[in-house]
Design a protein around this motif. Structure first.
Motif, PDB file in Angstrom:
ATOM      1  N   UNK A   1       0.825  -1.191   0.000  1.00 44.85           N
ATOM      2  CA  UNK A   1       0.000   0.000   0.000  1.00 44.85           C
ATOM      3  C   UNK A   1       0.874   1.262   0.000  1.00 44.85           C
ATOM      4  N   UNK A   2       0.357   2.310  -0.661  1.00 42.85           N
ATOM      5  CA  UNK A   2       0.988   3.612  -0.568  1.00 42.85           C
ATOM      6  C   UNK A   2       0.560   4.253   0.750  1.00 42.85           C
ATOM      7  N   UNK A   3       0.759   5.539   0.881  1.00 43.48           N
ATOM      8  CA  UNK A   3       0.383   6.264   2.087  1.00 43.48           C
ATOM      9  C   UNK A   3      -1.094   6.037   2.414  1.00 43.48           C
ATOM     10  N   UNK A   4      -1.387   5.647   3.647  1.00 42.78           N
ATOM     11  CA  UNK A   4      -2.767   5.309   4.007  1.00 42.78           C
ATOM     12  C   UNK A   4      -3.404   6.325   4.945  1.00 42.78           C
ATOM     13  N   UNK A   5      -2.611   7.266   5.494  1.00 40.95           N
ATOM     14  CA  UNK A   5      -3.192   8.274   6.374  1.00 40.95           C
ATOM     15  C   UNK A   5      -2.287   9.489   6.436  1.00 40.95           C
ATOM     16  N   UNK A   6      -2.868  10.597   6.906  1.00 39.57           N
ATOM     17  CA  UNK A   6      -2.114  11.806   7.200  1.00 39.57           C
ATOM     18  C   UNK A   6      -2.197  12.062   8.693  1.00 39.57           C
ATOM     19  N   UNK A   7      -1.059  12.330   9.314  1.00 38.27           N
ATOM     20  CA  UNK A   7      -1.051  12.557  10.754  1.00 38.27           C
ATOM     21  C   UNK A   7      -0.238  13.790  11.085  1.00 38.27           C
ATOM     22  N   UNK A   8      -0.830  14.651  11.908  1.00 40.10           N
ATOM     23  CA  UNK A   8      -0.152  15.835  12.431  1.00 40.10           C
ATOM     24  C   UNK A   8      -0.206  15.773  13.945  1.00 40.10           C
ATOM     25  N   UNK A 115      -5.927  -8.012   3.284  1.00 40.78           N
ATOM     26  CA  UNK A 115      -4.817  -7.087   3.074  1.00 40.78           C
ATOM     27  C   UNK A 115      -5.195  -5.660   3.436  1.00 40.78           C
ATOM     28  N   UNK A 116      -6.452  -5.255   3.130  1.00 35.92           N
ATOM     29  CA  UNK A 116      -6.903  -3.913   3.493  1.00 35.92           C
ATOM     30  C   UNK A 116      -6.919  -3.751   5.009  1.00 35.92           C
ATOM     31  N   UNK A 117      -7.333  -4.796   5.697  1.00 35.96           N
ATOM     32  CA  UNK A 117      -7.395  -4.743   7.154  1.00 35.96           C
ATOM     33  C   UNK A 117      -6.009  -4.477   7.734  1.00 35.96           C
ATOM     34  N   UNK A 118      -5.014  -5.198   7.222  1.00 35.42           N
ATOM     35  CA  UNK A 118      -3.662  -5.066   7.757  1.00 35.42           C
ATOM     36  C   UNK A 118      -2.978  -3.782   7.305  1.00 35.42           C
ATOM     37  N   UNK A 119      -3.209  -3.391   6.057  1.00 37.30           N
ATOM     38  CA  UNK A 119      -2.447  -2.275   5.490  1.00 37.30           C
ATOM     39  C   UNK A 119      -3.118  -0.916   5.673  1.00 37.30           C
ATOM     40  N   UNK A 120      -4.438  -0.884   5.898  1.00 36.24           N
ATOM     41  CA  UNK A 120      -5.166   0.394   5.998  1.00 36.24           C
ATOM     42  C   UNK A 120      -5.802   0.568   7.376  1.00 36.24           C
ATOM     43  N   UNK A 121      -6.582  -0.425   7.811  1.00 38.18           N
ATOM     44  CA  UNK A 121      -7.322  -0.305   9.087  1.00 38.18           C
ATOM     45  C   UNK A 121      -6.358  -0.273  10.276  1.00 38.18           C
ATOM     46  N   UNK A 122      -5.436  -1.220  10.323  1.00 36.47           N
ATOM     47  CA  UNK A 122      -4.571  -1.313  11.510  1.00 36.47           C
ATOM     48  C   UNK A 122      -3.653  -0.098  11.677  1.00 36.47           C
ATOM     49  N   UNK A 123      -3.022   0.423  10.634  1.00 35.95           N
ATOM     50  CA  UNK A 123      -2.197   1.624  10.836  1.00 35.95           C
ATOM     51  C   UNK A 123      -2.997   2.812  11.371  1.00 35.95           C
ATOM     52  N   UNK A 124      -4.239   2.961  10.908  1.00 34.31           N
ATOM     53  CA  UNK A 124      -5.055   4.072  11.405  1.00 34.31           C
ATOM     54  C   UNK A 124      -5.313   3.914  12.896  1.00 34.31           C
ATOM     55  N   UNK A 125      -5.684   2.716  13.302  1.00 31.11           N
ATOM     56  CA  UNK A 125      -5.996   2.486  14.706  1.00 31.11           C
ATOM     57  C   UNK A 125      -4.739   2.449  15.574  1.00 31.11           C
ATOM     58  N   UNK A 126      -3.640   2.007  15.013  1.00 26.21           N
ATOM     59  CA  UNK A 126      -2.374   2.104  15.752  1.00 26.21           C
ATOM     60  C   UNK A 126      -2.049   3.571  16.037  1.00 26.21           C
TER      61      UNK A 126
END
Length: 267
Positions: A1-8, A115-126
């Motif tokens: 996956x490319x960048x999955x979120x923006x964080x400040x 794959x979406x769960x691991x690459x998109x959902x989990x990083x957001x919740x982490x």
């Protein structure tokens, strides 16, 4: 996956979450969407723009890059239903109006979705969990604001016109009741807008899972009617003339959250 979120990372004990602001699609999802879904009508449109004052305020901000049509970040990873009646799941199968989201035979495979769960959902919740823990460690408490928006008329999901400001605290379980009361008081000052607490939208997974007042984490969801800041029909245009007065209310709400936290934990 490319960048999955923006964080400040901000400087105050407030984290603003924007789980449904993303518009990116995976190739499999994009290829499978029905024609009426191609414009991503169920997106929480322009939420980062609407809350563009938050960083200046000192808040931390996390915003999704990928569309909820890929995976819904405001649903639990076990996909247990959050609401009675019509709703959408971790991997949405229908549009908000109830029509199928994908063409026949074009639903992403279980392997793809894992794959979406691991690459998109989990990083957001982490990111959510780590930042809330950092804030609580630094300040002794953390404040979470889950920022959402939705079309004001969706007969499949609710009757009539949705109130403008829909505050959700999971029926009082996700934050101190005094904070909810103060937020209602802010909304009541702006009589050009309607508001409700724990109406149709009581808070999704993020509010319910992370809100833990006993351990000094207070979470509130705001589901904002999109008619307060944009055109609700394609191309979903942002309306500065509508958004500017709405931002006044939003800023007062967030300032109230911060003031309440400072007062509550400085005793």
């Amino acid at each position: 996956m490319d960048k999955v979120l923006n964080f400040h990372q901000g400087t105050l004990p407030l984290l603003i979450s924007m789980p449904h602001a993303g518009v990116r699609l995976t190739s499999m999802v994009q290829d499978g969407l029905v024609e009426q879904a191609q414009s991503l009508p169920d997106t929480d449109w322009h939420i980062p723009t609407l809350y563009d004052f938050a960083r200046t305020l000192g808040a931390s901000v996390v915003a999704a890059e990928y569309s909820r049509f890929v995976i819904d970040l405001n649903r639990p990873d076990d996909d247990k239903p959050l609401y009675v009646g019509a709703t959408t799941g971790l991997y949405p199968a229908t549009l908000f109006e109830g029509e199928p989201l994908f063409k026949d035979g074009k639903v992403p495979t279980e392997q793809e979705r894992a794959g979406y769960l691991e690459a998109i959902w989990r990083p957001y919740h982490d990111t959510l969990r780590n930042e809330l823990e950092r804030l609580r460690e630094q300040f002794g408490y953390a404040l979470l604001w889950d920022a959402h928006s939705i079309r004001s008329h969706i007969p499949h999901l609710f009757d009539g016109k949705l109130p403008d400001f829909n505050l959700g605290t999971f029926n009082g379980a996700s934050c101190d009741p005094q904070l909810a009361q103060r937020l209602q008081g802010v909304c009541a000052k702006f009589d050009q807008y309607s508001h409700v607490l724990n109406g149709r939208f009581k808070g999704g997974h993020i509010t319910r899972h992370y809100g833990d007042p006993a351990n000094h984490i207070h979470a509130v969801q705001l589901e904002l009617a999109q008619s307060t800041y944009m055109e609700e029909v394609e191309p979903f245009k942002y309306r500065e003339d509508l958004a500017a007065p709405t931002q006044v209310v939003l800023k007062q709400l967030l300032e109230t959250v911060l003031a309440w936290g400072k007062e509550r934990y400085s005793r």
